[in-house]
Design an enzyme around this catalytic site. Sequence first.
Site, PDB file in Angstrom:
ATOM      1  N   GLY A  92       1.012  -1.294  -0.108  1.00  0.00           N
ATOM      2  CA  GLY A  92       0.121  -0.012  -0.066  1.00  0.00           C
ATOM      3  C   GLY A  92       0.773   1.207   0.000  1.00  0.00           C
ATOM      4  O   GLY A  92       2.036   1.215  -0.263  1.00  0.00           O
ATOM      5  N   GLY A 122       5.629   4.078  -8.753  1.00  0.00           N
ATOM      6  CA  GLY A 122       6.324   2.791  -8.947  1.00  0.00           C
ATOM      7  C   GLY A 122       5.283   1.605  -8.880  1.00  0.00           C
ATOM      8  O   GLY A 122       5.661   0.701  -9.767  1.00  0.00           O
ATOM      9  N   HIS A 123       4.160   1.625  -8.339  1.00  0.00           N
ATOM     10  CA  HIS A 123       3.310   0.452  -8.170  1.00  0.00           C
ATOM     11  C   HIS A 123       2.296   0.736  -9.106  1.00  0.00           C
ATOM     12  O   HIS A 123       2.060  -0.425 -10.066  1.00  0.00           O
ATOM     13  CB  HIS A 123       2.113   0.733  -7.017  1.00  0.00           C
ATOM     14  CG  HIS A 123       2.946   0.602  -5.730  1.00  0.00           C
ATOM     15  ND1 HIS A 123       3.193   1.519  -4.697  1.00  0.00           N
ATOM     16  CD2 HIS A 123       3.271  -0.632  -5.078  1.00  0.00           C
ATOM     17  CE1 HIS A 123       3.706   1.095  -3.565  1.00  0.00           C
ATOM     18  NE2 HIS A 123       3.920  -0.187  -3.909  1.00  0.00           N
ATOM     19  N   LYS A 144      13.629  -2.815  -7.727  1.00  0.00           N
ATOM     20  CA  LYS A 144      14.293  -1.894  -6.659  1.00  0.00           C
ATOM     21  C   LYS A 144      14.664  -3.080  -5.656  1.00  0.00           C
ATOM     22  O   LYS A 144      15.738  -2.885  -4.910  1.00  0.00           O
ATOM     23  CB  LYS A 144      13.275  -0.885  -6.257  1.00  0.00           C
ATOM     24  CG  LYS A 144      14.183  -0.122  -5.206  1.00  0.00           C
ATOM     25  CD  LYS A 144      13.054   0.825  -4.461  1.00  0.00           C
ATOM     26  CE  LYS A 144      12.684   0.472  -3.530  1.00  0.00           C
ATOM     27  NZ  LYS A 144      12.780   0.449  -2.051  1.00  0.00           N
ATOM     28  N   SER A 172       9.541   4.884  -3.537  1.00  0.00           N
ATOM     29  CA  SER A 172       9.523   3.828  -2.388  1.00  0.00           C
ATOM     30  C   SER A 172       8.482   4.758  -1.423  1.00  0.00           C
ATOM     31  O   SER A 172       8.462   5.856  -1.194  1.00  0.00           O
ATOM     32  CB  SER A 172      10.616   3.916  -1.618  1.00  0.00           C
ATOM     33  OG  SER A 172      10.452   3.130  -0.528  1.00  0.00           O
TER      34      SER A 172
END
Length: 290
Positions: A31, A36-37, A150, A186
């Site tokens: 979550g 990035g997600h 990553k 991140s």
Amino acid sequence: MILATTIDDTRAAIAKARVAGRTIGFIPTMGFLHDGHFSLIDTARTNGADFIVVSIFVNPTQFGPNEDFERYPRDEARDKAVLEGKAVDLLFLPSVGVMYPPGSQTLVHTGAVAQPLEGERRPGHFDGVATVVLKLLNIVQPDLAVFGRKDAQQCAVIERMVRDLDVPVKLVFAETAREDDDLARSSRNSYLSADERAIAPALYRALRAGEVAIRRGIHDSVAIEALMRKAIEESPGLTIDYLAVIDAETFLAPADFRRDILLAGAVKLGRTRLIDNVRIARTSLHFSHL
Ligand code: PAF
């Protein structure tokens, strides 16, 4: 978007999608979603998935007793809204009780690839990651699952587990998404103060300095590590946890530079621990004496 909080509801929704001929792509997350997600979701689609499942679960078994489980950033309402906007088909949002009901006692025991670097600094971390990822893969049973590079060692641990335990899934590893100044995206970047945020890209710069040296023909791990260390030491406020030149498959010191090489680093910046890596494919290096 279907929102499921139980294993039964998740399986039922996915079974329907499968009967309808859909290809299930899975992105497990903790979550506090960021670009990035979202790039992992795009990667699932470009790899053929047309039913996208995202899970959000801050997994307690992968955090050590003195780590940031309690303060790990969470924003469920925002995450739900952005996933709707990304046309995700199903969000699996289990509680700790659903994932680890009372009496639960079985863990995946990871091997050699999980021992050095992160594994050495975070005992038990990869057993926790492998356990929750295997459980999630068993619940969702996707055609493909996407993970970000990553967390390079996490990718290697999961790849090894899937192979060793015959898990029927295609793994896709996506390139690290970066901010404009190259800081790896991140959720933990949200811990950084403005001053720390300005310093943080120094980790990637140091790894890139190592890469440049390797591409110029310096094939000596000790020299590369020293060079990366010097680059970090020039940035006040950063404490080196590790900076390593390793074989990208085994995570051990490379026997030579005719292997895929990973330059991996972890630094502390205030209360935040940052990790990053640069991968150098052997096919991209020129060995003039061959
Ligand atoms: O990379 C993460 O976010 C987590 O380690 C994962 C893969 C979702 C397992 O909890």
